[in-house]
Design a protein around this motif. Structure first.
Motif, PDB file in Angstrom:
ATOM      1  N   VAL A   1      23.306  -7.049  59.052  1.00 43.30           N
ATOM      2  CA  VAL A   1      22.298  -6.020  59.261  1.00 43.30           C
ATOM      3  C   VAL A   1      23.042  -4.680  59.274  1.00 43.30           C
ATOM      4  CG1 VAL A   1      20.598  -5.109  60.899  1.00 43.30           C
ATOM      5  CG2 VAL A   1      20.806  -7.583  60.557  1.00 43.30           C
ATOM      6  N   PRO A   2      22.578  -3.686  58.526  1.00 39.48           N
ATOM      7  CA  PRO A   2      23.325  -2.426  58.443  1.00 39.48           C
ATOM      8  C   PRO A   2      23.710  -1.819  59.789  1.00 39.48           C
ATOM      9  CG  PRO A   2      21.670  -2.471  56.738  1.00 39.48           C
ATOM     10  CD  PRO A   2      21.433  -3.689  57.603  1.00 39.48           C
ATOM     11  N   SER A   3      22.828  -1.872  60.772  1.00 40.04           N
ATOM     12  CA  SER A   3      23.176  -1.289  62.075  1.00 40.04           C
ATOM     13  C   SER A   3      24.363  -2.015  62.710  1.00 40.04           C
ATOM     14  CB  SER A   3      21.970  -1.312  63.017  1.00 40.04           C
ATOM     15  OG  SER A   3      21.542  -2.654  63.239  1.00 40.04           O
TER      16      SER A   3
ATOM     17  N   GLY B   1      21.705  -6.133  49.322  1.00 42.80           N
ATOM     18  CA  GLY B   1      21.185  -4.768  49.466  1.00 42.80           C
ATOM     19  C   GLY B   1      21.680  -4.093  50.725  1.00 42.80           C
ATOM     20  N   TRP B   2      21.698  -4.843  51.820  1.00 40.60           N
ATOM     21  CA  TRP B   2      22.196  -4.277  53.077  1.00 40.60           C
ATOM     22  C   TRP B   2      23.658  -3.882  52.954  1.00 40.60           C
ATOM     23  CZ3 TRP B   2      20.078  -8.433  56.993  1.00 40.60           C
ATOM     24  CH2 TRP B   2      18.695  -8.264  57.153  1.00 40.60           C
ATOM     25  N   ILE B   3      24.450  -4.755  52.363  1.00 37.55           N
ATOM     26  CA  ILE B   3      25.875  -4.446  52.194  1.00 37.55           C
ATOM     27  C   ILE B   3      26.051  -3.236  51.285  1.00 37.55           C
ATOM     28  CG2 ILE B   3      28.050  -5.303  51.211  1.00 37.55           C
ATOM     29  CD1 ILE B   3      27.233  -8.084  52.288  1.00 37.55           C
ATOM     30  N   LYS B   4      25.296  -3.193  50.219  1.00 33.06           N
ATOM     31  CA  LYS B   4      25.358  -2.057  49.293  1.00 33.06           C
ATOM     32  C   LYS B   4      25.038  -0.746  50.008  1.00 33.06           C
ATOM     33  CE  LYS B   4      23.724  -0.563  44.790  1.00 33.06           C
ATOM     34  NZ  LYS B   4      22.819  -0.846  43.665  1.00 33.06           N
ATOM     35  N   ASP B   5      24.082  -0.797  50.934  1.00 31.97           N
ATOM     36  CA  ASP B   5      23.695   0.405  51.693  1.00 31.97           C
ATOM     37  C   ASP B   5      24.846   0.955  52.532  1.00 31.97           C
ATOM     38  OD1 ASP B   5      21.125   0.333  50.655  1.00 31.97           O
ATOM     39  OD2 ASP B   5      20.237  -0.533  52.475  1.00 31.97           O
ATOM     40  N   VAL B   6      25.660   0.083  53.118  1.00 36.41           N
ATOM     41  CA  VAL B   6      26.723   0.557  54.016  1.00 36.41           C
ATOM     42  C   VAL B   6      28.088   0.688  53.338  1.00 36.41           C
ATOM     43  CG1 VAL B   6      25.568  -0.298  56.086  1.00 36.41           C
ATOM     44  CG2 VAL B   6      27.265  -1.727  54.951  1.00 36.41           C
ATOM     45  N   MET B   7      28.228   0.177  52.143  1.00 40.20           N
ATOM     46  CA  MET B   7      29.535   0.211  51.462  1.00 40.20           C
ATOM     47  C   MET B   7      30.151   1.610  51.381  1.00 40.20           C
ATOM     48  SD  MET B   7      30.961  -2.565  50.953  1.00 40.20           S
ATOM     49  CE  MET B   7      32.208  -2.353  49.726  1.00 40.20           C
ATOM     50  N   PRO B   8      29.372   2.652  51.067  1.00 38.38           N
ATOM     51  CA  PRO B   8      30.013   3.994  51.021  1.00 38.38           C
ATOM     52  C   PRO B   8      30.662   4.394  52.343  1.00 38.38           C
ATOM     53  CG  PRO B   8      27.863   4.042  49.954  1.00 38.38           C
ATOM     54  CD  PRO B   8      27.982   2.688  50.635  1.00 38.38           C
TER      55      PRO B   8
ATOM     56  N   ARG C   1      35.503  -8.193  59.415  1.00 41.60           N
ATOM     57  CA  ARG C   1      35.054  -9.433  58.802  1.00 41.60           C
ATOM     58  C   ARG C   1      33.666  -9.749  59.343  1.00 41.60           C
ATOM     59  NH1 ARG C   1      33.355 -13.768  60.493  1.00 41.60           N
ATOM     60  NH2 ARG C   1      34.220 -13.594  62.552  1.00 41.60           N
ATOM     61  N   THR C   2      32.823 -10.332  58.507  1.00 41.85           N
ATOM     62  CA  THR C   2      31.510 -10.726  58.981  1.00 41.85           C
ATOM     63  C   THR C   2      31.043 -11.966  58.250  1.00 41.85           C
ATOM     64  OG1 THR C   2      29.308  -9.924  59.593  1.00 41.85           O
ATOM     65  CG2 THR C   2      30.120  -9.315  57.396  1.00 41.85           C
ATOM     66  N   ILE C   3      29.941 -12.511  58.730  1.00 41.81           N
ATOM     67  CA  ILE C   3      29.255 -13.592  58.037  1.00 41.81           C
ATOM     68  C   ILE C   3      27.822 -13.136  57.829  1.00 41.81           C
ATOM     69  CG2 ILE C   3      30.750 -15.410  58.935  1.00 41.81           C
ATOM     70  CD1 ILE C   3      28.504 -16.100  60.910  1.00 41.81           C
TER      71      ILE C   3
END
Length: 128
Positions: free
Chosen positions: A82-84, A119-126, A102-104
């Protein structure tokens, strides 16, 4: 890849819910010192054993300083994408000087589909 240990290496030394507490319960500092005494260069601290989000910022910074002082590189782990949650653990990693988060995919009641998780990962990658 570098040799390391994690909180999972000594799970029972930290105490587990519904089990008797160990006689000499570990702290993060105990595990850091153990890593240094074994000349292990990396320590990964995982949320399911030590919930770093419950520590004060000052305590997280102190852990990072202790690790740096004894030459142990920190990595941290969380549960879920989850992005948060990813942002929270990125902040913790920065405070501690950790080199990796690291996460799962599943965690804290969230079980995203692969497209939703991507999509969530893409949102926080920057931010990472």
């Amino acid at each position: 890849m570098r040799l390391g240990i994690s909180t999972c290496t000594y799970t029972w030394n930290f105490g587990r819910k519904n089990y008797p507490l160990p006689r000499n319960k570990f702290t993060v500092d105990t595990l850091l010192d153990k890593a240094a005494s074994y000349s292990v260069p990396v320590l990964q601290i995982l949320e399911n054993i030590i919930p770093l989000h419950e520590f004060s910022e000052e305590a997280l910074i102190d852990i990072g300083h202790h690790a740096a002082d004894i030459g142990v590189e920190l990595e941290i782990g969380t549960l879920g994408i989850v992005p948060s949650q990813l942002r929270k653990y990125l902040h913790i990693a920065k405070l501690m000087g950790a080199s990796l988060v690291r996460t799962i995919m599943d965690g804290a009641g969230a079980h995203p589909s692969v497209p939703q998780g991507a999509g969530w990962i893409k949102d926080v990658m920057p931010e990472y």
